[in-house]
Design a protein around this motif. Structure first.
Motif, PDB file in Angstrom:
ATOM      1  N   PRO A   1      -3.931  21.128  18.412  1.00  0.00           N
ATOM      2  CA  PRO A   1      -3.662  19.747  17.832  1.00  0.00           C
ATOM      3  C   PRO A   1      -4.976  19.065  16.957  1.00  0.00           C
ATOM      4  CG  PRO A   1      -3.545  19.736  20.197  1.00  0.00           C
ATOM      5  CD  PRO A   1      -4.085  21.134  19.883  1.00  0.00           C
ATOM      6  N   ARG A   2      -4.383  18.405  15.951  1.00  0.00           N
ATOM      7  CA  ARG A   2      -5.537  17.822  14.993  1.00  0.00           C
ATOM      8  C   ARG A   2      -5.205  16.467  14.584  1.00  0.00           C
ATOM      9  NH1 ARG A   2      -7.815  22.135  11.556  1.00  0.00           N
ATOM     10  NH2 ARG A   2      -9.493  20.495  10.960  1.00  0.00           N
ATOM     11  N   LEU A   3      -6.412  15.734  14.472  1.00  0.00           N
ATOM     12  CA  LEU A   3      -6.104  14.281  14.188  1.00  0.00           C
ATOM     13  C   LEU A   3      -6.568  13.933  12.928  1.00  0.00           C
ATOM     14  CD1 LEU A   3      -7.908  12.954  17.562  1.00  0.00           C
ATOM     15  CD2 LEU A   3      -5.282  12.940  16.920  1.00  0.00           C
ATOM     16  N   LEU A   4      -6.115  12.676  12.339  1.00  0.00           N
ATOM     17  CA  LEU A   4      -6.568  12.417  11.021  1.00  0.00           C
ATOM     18  C   LEU A   4      -6.733  10.892  11.290  1.00  0.00           C
ATOM     19  CD1 LEU A   4      -6.879  12.294   8.023  1.00  0.00           C
ATOM     20  CD2 LEU A   4      -4.245  11.551   7.851  1.00  0.00           C
ATOM     21  N   TYR A   5      -7.927  10.594  10.777  1.00  0.00           N
ATOM     22  CA  TYR A   5      -8.501   9.177  10.810  1.00  0.00           C
ATOM     23  C   TYR A   5      -8.504   8.533   9.347  1.00  0.00           C
ATOM     24  CZ  TYR A   5     -11.429   4.870  11.566  1.00  0.00           C
ATOM     25  OH  TYR A   5     -11.771   3.525  11.401  1.00  0.00           O
ATOM     26  N   ALA A   6      -7.526   7.499   9.057  1.00  0.00           N
ATOM     27  CA  ALA A   6      -7.775   7.508   7.385  1.00  0.00           C
ATOM     28  C   ALA A   6      -7.490   6.060   7.189  1.00  0.00           C
ATOM     29  CB  ALA A   6      -6.332   7.996   7.007  1.00  0.00           C
ATOM     30  N   GLY A   7      -8.067   5.744   6.233  1.00  0.00           N
ATOM     31  CA  GLY A   7      -8.125   4.166   5.882  1.00  0.00           C
ATOM     32  C   GLY A   7      -7.803   4.038   4.360  1.00  0.00           C
ATOM     33  N   LEU A   8      -6.864   3.149   3.965  1.00  0.00           N
ATOM     34  CA  LEU A   8      -6.142   3.271   2.543  1.00  0.00           C
ATOM     35  C   LEU A   8      -6.560   1.915   2.082  1.00  0.00           C
ATOM     36  CD1 LEU A   8      -2.965   5.142   3.409  1.00  0.00           C
ATOM     37  CD2 LEU A   8      -4.850   5.896   2.342  1.00  0.00           C
ATOM     38  N   THR A   9      -6.588   2.028   0.614  1.00  0.00           N
ATOM     39  CA  THR A   9      -6.540   0.587  -0.297  1.00  0.00           C
ATOM     40  C   THR A   9      -5.565   1.129  -1.162  1.00  0.00           C
ATOM     41  OG1 THR A   9      -8.881   0.137   0.481  1.00  0.00           O
ATOM     42  CG2 THR A   9      -7.700  -0.785  -1.480  1.00  0.00           C
ATOM     43  N   LEU A  10      -4.442   0.074  -1.563  1.00  0.00           N
ATOM     44  CA  LEU A  10      -3.758   0.312  -2.566  1.00  0.00           C
ATOM     45  C   LEU A  10      -4.042  -0.488  -3.924  1.00  0.00           C
ATOM     46  CD1 LEU A  10      -0.416   0.143  -0.629  1.00  0.00           C
ATOM     47  CD2 LEU A  10      -1.584   2.122  -1.157  1.00  0.00           C
ATOM     48  N   GLU A  11      -3.979   0.031  -4.722  1.00  0.00           N
ATOM     49  CA  GLU A  11      -4.075  -0.698  -6.208  1.00  0.00           C
ATOM     50  C   GLU A  11      -2.778  -1.239  -6.820  1.00  0.00           C
ATOM     51  OE1 GLU A  11      -5.914  -0.724 -10.876  1.00  0.00           O
ATOM     52  OE2 GLU A  11      -6.534   0.975  -9.499  1.00  0.00           O
ATOM     53  N   VAL A  12      -2.562  -2.404  -6.855  1.00  0.00           N
ATOM     54  CA  VAL A  12      -1.103  -3.039  -7.507  1.00  0.00           C
ATOM     55  C   VAL A  12      -1.303  -3.866  -8.613  1.00  0.00           C
ATOM     56  CG1 VAL A  12      -0.356  -3.035  -5.035  1.00  0.00           C
ATOM     57  CG2 VAL A  12      -1.330  -5.009  -5.775  1.00  0.00           C
ATOM     58  N   PRO A  13      -0.301  -3.988  -9.390  1.00  0.00           N
ATOM     59  CA  PRO A  13      -0.261  -4.730 -10.536  1.00  0.00           C
ATOM     60  C   PRO A  13      -0.437  -6.218 -10.413  1.00  0.00           C
ATOM     61  CG  PRO A  13       1.792  -3.983 -10.298  1.00  0.00           C
ATOM     62  CD  PRO A  13       0.904  -3.409  -9.043  1.00  0.00           C
ATOM     63  N   SER A  14      -0.105  -6.885  -9.373  1.00  0.00           N
ATOM     64  CA  SER A  14      -0.330  -8.263  -9.349  1.00  0.00           C
ATOM     65  C   SER A  14      -0.337  -8.850  -7.832  1.00  0.00           C
ATOM     66  CB  SER A  14       1.050  -8.946 -10.076  1.00  0.00           C
ATOM     67  OG  SER A  14       2.242  -8.582  -9.405  1.00  0.00           O
ATOM     68  N   GLU A  15      -0.542 -10.112  -7.737  1.00  0.00           N
ATOM     69  CA  GLU A  15      -0.725 -10.841  -6.701  1.00  0.00           C
ATOM     70  C   GLU A  15       0.714 -10.769  -5.757  1.00  0.00           C
ATOM     71  OE1 GLU A  15      -3.228 -11.935  -4.681  1.00  0.00           O
ATOM     72  OE2 GLU A  15      -4.723 -11.484  -6.265  1.00  0.00           O
ATOM     73  N   LYS A  16       1.926 -10.984  -6.745  1.00  0.00           N
ATOM     74  CA  LYS A  16       3.102 -10.933  -6.243  1.00  0.00           C
ATOM     75  C   LYS A  16       3.583  -9.758  -5.439  1.00  0.00           C
ATOM     76  CE  LYS A  16       7.973 -11.205  -7.589  1.00  0.00           C
ATOM     77  NZ  LYS A  16       8.760 -11.369  -8.924  1.00  0.00           N
ATOM     78  N   VAL A  17       3.177  -8.585  -5.841  1.00  0.00           N
ATOM     79  CA  VAL A  17       3.348  -7.368  -5.466  1.00  0.00           C
ATOM     80  C   VAL A  17       2.323  -7.169  -4.080  1.00  0.00           C
ATOM     81  CG1 VAL A  17       2.995  -4.847  -5.538  1.00  0.00           C
ATOM     82  CG2 VAL A  17       3.875  -5.992  -7.367  1.00  0.00           C
ATOM     83  N   LYS A  18       1.315  -7.751  -4.292  1.00  0.00           N
ATOM     84  CA  LYS A  18       0.403  -7.825  -2.925  1.00  0.00           C
ATOM     85  C   LYS A  18       1.020  -8.555  -1.766  1.00  0.00           C
ATOM     86  CE  LYS A  18      -4.120  -8.929  -1.333  1.00  0.00           C
ATOM     87  NZ  LYS A  18      -5.462  -9.470  -1.616  1.00  0.00           N
ATOM     88  N   ALA A  19       1.524  -9.639  -2.011  1.00  0.00           N
ATOM     89  CA  ALA A  19       2.317 -10.491  -1.173  1.00  0.00           C
ATOM     90  C   ALA A  19       3.426  -9.679  -0.650  1.00  0.00           C
ATOM     91  CB  ALA A  19       2.535 -11.945  -1.532  1.00  0.00           C
ATOM     92  N   GLU A  20       4.324  -9.086  -1.375  1.00  0.00           N
ATOM     93  CA  GLU A  20       5.498  -8.332  -0.911  1.00  0.00           C
ATOM     94  C   GLU A  20       4.907  -7.200   0.057  1.00  0.00           C
ATOM     95  OE1 GLU A  20       9.263  -7.171  -0.493  1.00  0.00           O
ATOM     96  OE2 GLU A  20       8.421  -9.026  -1.782  1.00  0.00           O
ATOM     97  N   LEU A  21       3.927  -6.371  -0.145  1.00  0.00           N
ATOM     98  CA  LEU A  21       3.530  -5.619   0.845  1.00  0.00           C
ATOM     99  C   LEU A  21       2.950  -5.973   1.943  1.00  0.00           C
ATOM    100  CD1 LEU A  21       1.515  -3.023  -1.885  1.00  0.00           C
ATOM    101  CD2 LEU A  21       3.760  -2.627  -0.285  1.00  0.00           C
ATOM    102  N   MET A  22       2.202  -7.191   1.774  1.00  0.00           N
ATOM    103  CA  MET A  22       1.689  -7.773   2.898  1.00  0.00           C
ATOM    104  C   MET A  22       2.729  -8.258   3.764  1.00  0.00           C
ATOM    105  SD  MET A  22      -1.434  -7.223   2.881  1.00  0.00           S
ATOM    106  CE  MET A  22      -2.253  -8.387   4.319  1.00  0.00           C
ATOM    107  N   LYS A  23       3.826  -8.735   3.520  1.00  0.00           N
ATOM    108  CA  LYS A  23       4.980  -9.553   4.174  1.00  0.00           C
ATOM    109  C   LYS A  23       5.568  -8.390   4.852  1.00  0.00           C
ATOM    110  CE  LYS A  23       9.049 -10.526   2.188  1.00  0.00           C
ATOM    111  NZ  LYS A  23       9.942 -10.886   1.176  1.00  0.00           N
TER     112      LYS A  23
END
Length: 163
Positions: free
Chosen positions: A80-102
Motif C-alpha cells: 500500500p502506498r500513500l499520496l499527500y497532496a496540496g493543490l492550487t487551482l488557477e481560475v479566470p475570475s472571482e466568480k469561478v473561485k466563488a463557484e468552486l468554494m461553494k
C-alpha cells in the motif's frame, strides 16, 4: 494655300487644348491615386493600433487553494502506498473561485476519487504529474449541481509526497 495653313493652325489649337485636358486629367488621377494609397495606409495603421488597444488588459490570476489531503494509492510491488497532496487551482475570475468554494465538498470528493485510482509509479515521474494535472482539470471543470461547466486555467501542485 492660305486656307490650308489656317486649318492647320486651328487643328494645332484643338490638339493643344485636347493635350492640356488629358494632362490635367492624368494629374488629377495621379493625385487621387496617391491620396487613396496614403489614406489606406493610415487606415491600416489606425486599425492595427486600434486592435492593439482593444485587447483587454491582463488581469491578475485568481487562485483557489485546496487544503492538503492524504489518499491511498493503488497497491503495487511495494504494498500500500500513500499520496499527500496540496493543490492550487488557477481560475479566470472571482466568480469561478466563488463557484468552486461553494462546491468545495464536491471538489474534494472528485479529487479523492481521482487520486485514489492512481499508481504511485506513474505519478512520481514528471510526465505522470502533467497527465495527472490534466485529469484533475478535466474532472473539476465538469458542472456542479446542474450549473455550467467551470473554467480552470491550470492545476498547480503545492505539496506532493508519495510514500
Amino acid at each position: 494655300m492660305a486656307r490650308k495653313n489656317d486649318t492647320q493652325v486651328a487643328n494645332d489649337g484643338n490638339n493643344s487644348s485636347l493635350m492640356l485636358i488629358i494632362l490635367v486629367l492624368v494629374l488629377v488621377l495621379i493625385g487621387l491615386n496617391t491620396y487613396l494609397l496614403w489614406d489606406t495606409r493610415n487606415l491600416a495603421a489606425a486599425s492595427a493600433m486600434g486592435s492593439a488597444q482593444a485587447e483587454p488588459e491582463p488581469t491578475d490570476p485568481v487562485f483557489v487553494a485546496i487544503s492538503p489531503f492524504t489518499v491511498n494509492l493503488q497497491s503495487d510491488q511495494f504494498g500500500p502506498r500513500l499520496l499527500y497532496a496540496g493543490l492550487t487551482l488557477e481560475v479566470p475570475s472571482e466568480k469561478v473561485k466563488a463557484e468552486l468554494m461553494k462546491n468545495m465538498p464536491q471538489v474534494r470528493n472528485r479529487l479523492l476519487v481521482l487520486l485514489s485510482g492512481q499508481e504511485a509509479e506513474s505519478i512520481t515521474q514528471s510526465e505522470g504529474k502533467k497527465i495527472l494535472a490534466k485529469s484533475i482539470m478535466d474532472s473539476l471543470s465538469a458542472p456542479y449541481q446542474g450549473e455550467e461547466a467551470v473554467a480552470i486555467n491550470d492545476v498547480l501542485f503545492t505539496e506532493f509526497i508519495v510514500q
